[in-house]
Design an enzyme around this catalytic site. Sequence first.
Site, PDB file in Angstrom:
ATOM      1  N   ASN A  34       0.852  -1.188   0.000  1.00 45.30           N
ATOM      2  CA  ASN A  34       0.000   0.000   0.000  1.00 45.30           C
ATOM      3  C   ASN A  34       0.886   1.235   0.000  1.00 45.30           C
ATOM      4  O   ASN A  34       2.024   1.186   0.487  1.00 45.30           O
ATOM      5  CB  ASN A  34      -0.845   0.054   1.271  1.00 45.30           C
ATOM      6  CG  ASN A  34      -1.949  -0.975   1.295  1.00 45.30           C
ATOM      7  OD1 ASN A  34      -1.789  -2.075   0.793  1.00 45.30           O
ATOM      8  ND2 ASN A  34      -3.052  -0.614   1.891  1.00 45.30           N
TER       9      ASN A  34
HETATM   10 CA    CA Z   1      -6.998  -2.995   3.799  1.00 41.19          CA
END
Ligand code: CA
Length: 224
Positions: A34
């Site tokens: 991420n």
């Molecule tokens: Ca997540």
Amino acid sequence: IEAALTDGPLRGKRILVTSGPTHEPIDPVRYIANRSSGAQGTAIARALAALGAEVVFVTGPADVPAPDGVQVVRVQTAQQMSDAVDAALPADAAVFAAAVADWRMAQASDRKLKKSRDGLPVLEFAENPDILARVAHMTEGRPGLVVGFAAETDDVIENAAAKRARKQCDWIVANDVSPATGIMGGTENAVVLISAEGAETWPRMGKDAVARRLAERIAGALSG
Ligand code: CA
Ligand code: CTP
């Protein structure tokens, strides 16, 4: 300096903070992750330590350096973060600010995938453990206060409140990370604190200010 470290409303409290992204290897040279600078989690750890807490800071590969005055545990993957969290417990409170990758490769390759030989890769995923949900559901040794985060792009309060209920954490710090807000990768944050009492919208401020305000709220909750 000694007094600064041992004084304060969180003196004698042990607090776990997760921060940064996790990196899930695809092969020895590639990973999925991420977007996360680690700035907000780092600021929270620093603010908790400044109030006298003993902080265990479990961090993935972040852009910003870890704060001084905390115990730093460095990890790469979600599974390693989960193991490090278990090793750090028990704690009086736990703040899960990490942007954990939801998926890892079902089978990471030991050898570099070669475009010439292997053609287009087809990646098969497996789901990572939800560290926050697991800790918040503990029946034995659960931290007295469990704080999660929710970075959303739509229906922020609704999604975050549902997340709080599903994961069984005490508080959720929710924010809107739509590109238009400029929050992702920036120095400011605009959050909503969601608890059993409802949703409290904080004004947009620096990530350090959000961290100090959250640390003070945690100190209040642990003392009262
Ligand atoms: Ca997540
Ligand atoms: N979290 C965690 N372990 C995971 C995934 C998330 O501990 N494997 C924690 C994060 O640190 C954060 C909270 O759970 O405090 C919410 O993360 P988020 O990604 O918003 O929630 P998800 O349940 O993964 O839902 P989504 O589909 O929106 O990504």
